[in-house]
Scaffold this motif. Sequence first.
Motif, PDB file in Angstrom:
ATOM      1  N   ALA A 122       0.825  -1.205   0.000  1.00  0.00           N
ATOM      2  CA  ALA A 122       0.000   0.000   0.000  1.00  0.00           C
ATOM      3  C   ALA A 122       0.864   1.261   0.000  1.00  0.00           C
ATOM      4  CB  ALA A 122      -0.935   0.000   1.212  1.00  0.00           C
ATOM      5  N   ARG A 123       1.870   1.278   0.859  1.00  0.00           N
ATOM      6  CA  ARG A 123       2.768   2.433   0.952  1.00  0.00           C
ATOM      7  C   ARG A 123       3.482   2.667  -0.394  1.00  0.00           C
ATOM      8  NH1 ARG A 123       4.384   1.353   5.550  1.00  0.00           N
ATOM      9  NH2 ARG A 123       5.915  -0.221   4.995  1.00  0.00           N
ATOM     10  N   GLU A 124       4.005   1.594  -0.973  1.00  0.00           N
ATOM     11  CA  GLU A 124       4.751   1.702  -2.234  1.00  0.00           C
ATOM     12  C   GLU A 124       3.839   2.117  -3.395  1.00  0.00           C
ATOM     13  OE1 GLU A 124       8.271   1.387  -4.537  1.00  0.00           O
ATOM     14  OE2 GLU A 124       8.029   1.249  -2.368  1.00  0.00           O
ATOM     15  N   ALA A 125       2.595   1.612  -3.389  1.00  0.00           N
ATOM     16  CA  ALA A 125       1.668   1.905  -4.491  1.00  0.00           C
ATOM     17  C   ALA A 125       0.886   3.193  -4.272  1.00  0.00           C
ATOM     18  CB  ALA A 125       0.696   0.740  -4.673  1.00  0.00           C
ATOM     19  N   GLY A 126       0.927   3.736  -3.046  1.00  0.00           N
ATOM     20  CA  GLY A 126       0.188   4.961  -2.754  1.00  0.00           C
ATOM     21  C   GLY A 126      -1.316   4.734  -2.659  1.00  0.00           C
ATOM     22  N   VAL A 127      -1.703   3.551  -2.158  1.00  0.00           N
ATOM     23  CA  VAL A 127      -3.127   3.225  -1.981  1.00  0.00           C
ATOM     24  C   VAL A 127      -3.331   2.739  -0.546  1.00  0.00           C
ATOM     25  CG1 VAL A 127      -3.440   2.638  -4.420  1.00  0.00           C
ATOM     26  CG2 VAL A 127      -2.823   0.847  -2.789  1.00  0.00           C
ATOM     27  N   SER A 128      -4.563   2.480  -0.200  1.00  0.00           N
ATOM     28  CA  SER A 128      -4.848   1.988   1.153  1.00  0.00           C
ATOM     29  C   SER A 128      -4.589   0.479   1.242  1.00  0.00           C
ATOM     30  CB  SER A 128      -6.312   2.267   1.517  1.00  0.00           C
ATOM     31  OG  SER A 128      -7.172   1.438   0.754  1.00  0.00           O
ATOM     32  N   SER A 129      -4.403   0.015   2.467  1.00  0.00           N
ATOM     33  CA  SER A 129      -4.254  -1.432   2.684  1.00  0.00           C
ATOM     34  C   SER A 129      -5.502  -2.176   2.244  1.00  0.00           C
ATOM     35  CB  SER A 129      -3.978  -1.724   4.170  1.00  0.00           C
ATOM     36  OG  SER A 129      -2.723  -1.204   4.532  1.00  0.00           O
ATOM     37  N   GLN A 130      -6.664  -1.528   2.390  1.00  0.00           N
ATOM     38  CA  GLN A 130      -7.925  -2.147   1.969  1.00  0.00           C
ATOM     39  C   GLN A 130      -7.934  -2.368   0.458  1.00  0.00           C
ATOM     40  OE1 GLN A 130     -10.247  -3.330   4.019  1.00  0.00           O
ATOM     41  NE2 GLN A 130     -11.352  -4.143   2.282  1.00  0.00           N
ATOM     42  N   THR A 131      -7.390  -1.429  -0.295  1.00  0.00           N
ATOM     43  CA  THR A 131      -7.308  -1.592  -1.750  1.00  0.00           C
ATOM     44  C   THR A 131      -6.401  -2.761  -2.096  1.00  0.00           C
ATOM     45  OG1 THR A 131      -7.754   0.747  -2.151  1.00  0.00           O
ATOM     46  CG2 THR A 131      -6.629  -0.462  -3.916  1.00  0.00           C
ATOM     47  N   VAL A 132      -5.267  -2.863  -1.402  1.00  0.00           N
ATOM     48  CA  VAL A 132      -4.353  -3.983  -1.628  1.00  0.00           C
ATOM     49  C   VAL A 132      -5.056  -5.295  -1.303  1.00  0.00           C
ATOM     50  CG1 VAL A 132      -2.179  -5.061  -0.945  1.00  0.00           C
ATOM     51  CG2 VAL A 132      -2.300  -2.571  -1.203  1.00  0.00           C
ATOM     52  N   SER A 133      -5.806  -5.309  -0.214  1.00  0.00           N
ATOM     53  CA  SER A 133      -6.548  -6.513   0.167  1.00  0.00           C
ATOM     54  C   SER A 133      -7.553  -6.888  -0.910  1.00  0.00           C
ATOM     55  CB  SER A 133      -7.264  -6.279   1.501  1.00  0.00           C
ATOM     56  OG  SER A 133      -8.049  -7.395   1.847  1.00  0.00           O
ATOM     57  N   ARG A 134      -8.263  -5.903  -1.413  1.00  0.00           N
ATOM     58  CA  ARG A 134      -9.254  -6.178  -2.470  1.00  0.00           C
ATOM     59  C   ARG A 134      -8.581  -6.759  -3.717  1.00  0.00           C
ATOM     60  NH1 ARG A 134     -11.777  -0.747  -0.965  1.00  0.00           N
ATOM     61  NH2 ARG A 134     -13.499  -1.363   0.377  1.00  0.00           N
ATOM     62  N   VAL A 135      -7.447  -6.197  -4.098  1.00  0.00           N
ATOM     63  CA  VAL A 135      -6.724  -6.708  -5.265  1.00  0.00           C
ATOM     64  C   VAL A 135      -6.255  -8.135  -4.987  1.00  0.00           C
ATOM     65  CG1 VAL A 135      -4.634  -6.445  -6.670  1.00  0.00           C
ATOM     66  CG2 VAL A 135      -6.035  -4.437  -6.114  1.00  0.00           C
ATOM     67  N   SER A 136      -5.696  -8.349  -3.814  1.00  0.00           N
ATOM     68  CA  SER A 136      -5.177  -9.668  -3.442  1.00  0.00           C
ATOM     69  C   SER A 136      -6.265 -10.734  -3.439  1.00  0.00           C
ATOM     70  CB  SER A 136      -4.521  -9.592  -2.064  1.00  0.00           C
ATOM     71  OG  SER A 136      -4.009 -10.835  -1.680  1.00  0.00           O
ATOM     72  N   SER A 158     -11.175  -8.958  -5.844  1.00  0.00           N
ATOM     73  CA  SER A 158     -12.412  -8.184  -5.866  1.00  0.00           C
ATOM     74  C   SER A 158     -12.525  -7.371  -7.154  1.00  0.00           C
ATOM     75  CB  SER A 158     -12.451  -7.241  -4.656  1.00  0.00           C
ATOM     76  OG  SER A 158     -13.543  -6.355  -4.760  1.00  0.00           O
ATOM     77  N   ASP A 159     -13.765  -7.217  -7.636  1.00  0.00           N
ATOM     78  CA  ASP A 159     -14.015  -6.421  -8.840  1.00  0.00           C
ATOM     79  C   ASP A 159     -14.207  -4.940  -8.524  1.00  0.00           C
ATOM     80  OD1 ASP A 159     -13.920  -8.651 -10.469  1.00  0.00           O
ATOM     81  OD2 ASP A 159     -16.073  -9.040 -10.302  1.00  0.00           O
ATOM     82  N   SER A 160     -14.130  -4.562  -7.246  1.00  0.00           N
ATOM     83  CA  SER A 160     -14.430  -3.183  -6.854  1.00  0.00           C
ATOM     84  C   SER A 160     -13.206  -2.254  -6.929  1.00  0.00           C
ATOM     85  CB  SER A 160     -15.007  -3.166  -5.435  1.00  0.00           C
ATOM     86  OG  SER A 160     -14.041  -3.618  -4.508  1.00  0.00           O
ATOM     87  N   VAL A 161     -12.168  -2.671  -7.643  1.00  0.00           N
ATOM     88  CA  VAL A 161     -10.973  -1.834  -7.814  1.00  0.00           C
ATOM     89  C   VAL A 161     -10.846  -1.494  -9.300  1.00  0.00           C
ATOM     90  CG1 VAL A 161      -8.467  -1.732  -7.527  1.00  0.00           C
ATOM     91  CG2 VAL A 161      -9.851  -2.990  -5.869  1.00  0.00           C
ATOM     92  N   ARG A 162     -10.583  -0.214  -9.587  1.00  0.00           N
ATOM     93  CA  ARG A 162     -10.415   0.195 -10.982  1.00  0.00           C
ATOM     94  C   ARG A 162      -9.273  -0.585 -11.621  1.00  0.00           C
ATOM     95  NH1 ARG A 162      -9.934   6.489 -10.149  1.00  0.00           N
ATOM     96  NH2 ARG A 162      -8.271   5.550  -8.981  1.00  0.00           N
ATOM     97  N   PRO A 163      -9.423  -0.944 -12.895  1.00  0.00           N
ATOM     98  CA  PRO A 163      -8.394  -1.730 -13.582  1.00  0.00           C
ATOM     99  C   PRO A 163      -6.990  -1.105 -13.514  1.00  0.00           C
ATOM    100  CG  PRO A 163     -10.387  -1.707 -14.883  1.00  0.00           C
ATOM    101  CD  PRO A 163     -10.617  -0.754 -13.740  1.00  0.00           C
ATOM    102  N   ALA A 164      -6.890   0.213 -13.668  1.00  0.00           N
ATOM    103  CA  ALA A 164      -5.576   0.866 -13.630  1.00  0.00           C
ATOM    104  C   ALA A 164      -4.941   0.723 -12.243  1.00  0.00           C
ATOM    105  CB  ALA A 164      -5.702   2.339 -14.010  1.00  0.00           C
ATOM    106  N   THR A 165      -5.763   0.868 -11.202  1.00  0.00           N
ATOM    107  CA  THR A 165      -5.267   0.720  -9.829  1.00  0.00           C
ATOM    108  C   THR A 165      -4.869  -0.727  -9.577  1.00  0.00           C
ATOM    109  OG1 THR A 165      -6.700   2.532  -9.085  1.00  0.00           O
ATOM    110  CG2 THR A 165      -5.836   1.046  -7.387  1.00  0.00           C
ATOM    111  N   ARG A 166      -5.693  -1.658 -10.022  1.00  0.00           N
ATOM    112  CA  ARG A 166      -5.391  -3.083  -9.867  1.00  0.00           C
ATOM    113  C   ARG A 166      -4.052  -3.419 -10.519  1.00  0.00           C
ATOM    114  NH1 ARG A 166      -8.770  -6.686  -8.850  1.00  0.00           N
ATOM    115  NH2 ARG A 166     -10.533  -5.601  -9.737  1.00  0.00           N
ATOM    116  N   ASP A 167      -3.858  -2.951 -11.753  1.00  0.00           N
ATOM    117  CA  ASP A 167      -2.613  -3.236 -12.476  1.00  0.00           C
ATOM    118  C   ASP A 167      -1.404  -2.667 -11.737  1.00  0.00           C
ATOM    119  OD1 ASP A 167      -4.127  -4.524 -14.383  1.00  0.00           O
ATOM    120  OD2 ASP A 167      -4.041  -2.877 -15.842  1.00  0.00           O
ATOM    121  N   MET A 168      -1.554  -1.446 -11.196  1.00  0.00           N
ATOM    122  CA  MET A 168      -0.447  -0.824 -10.479  1.00  0.00           C
ATOM    123  C   MET A 168      -0.114  -1.617  -9.207  1.00  0.00           C
ATOM    124  SD  MET A 168      -0.141   2.923  -8.650  1.00  0.00           S
ATOM    125  CE  MET A 168      -1.636   2.579  -7.758  1.00  0.00           C
TER     126      MET A 168
END
Length: 169
Positions: free
Chosen positions: A14-28, A31-41
Amino acid sequence: MDDQRRNVSMQDIAREAGVSSQTVSRVSNGSDSVRPATRDMVLAVMDRLGYRPNFAARALKRGRFKAIGVAMFDIVATGNLLTLEGITKAASDLDYAVTITMMGKGQQRSLAAVVERMKNLPVDGVIVILEQMLPDVGTFVPPAGMEVLLVTSAQSTTMSTIDEDQYGC
């Protein structure tokens, strides 16, 4: 322990990607609730840092391991390899892992002993392939929270069974 050897956490990602831990959890968790560009990053940062999901933490959170235990006495007994192949294919199709344990000579030969051994492993249920009859098959009651399936010609009133005779299957 130096930073190169320690496990990479979701907070590190999360720190390295500049997103929340929750976003990282969703990607991991896919989850479909993350924008494709954010997911890819996030996936790119996970790959670059060598992130591996913590299996134990996921199991605690979900309350299940996504793993099936298979217990048998003889892996090369007639039909066991084909049965094991079918179990592992079905498990893989459902994204489950398979843990195999062999009950060797000199170990207590009872269904209770087999299930007790599997209870101590990270599995959600156990398939017991009985190529020999155990003395407590007719009386054994599985412990709460542990699904038990027998592959045997014997019948049980306390757990599910599948006939070991593969004719017509």
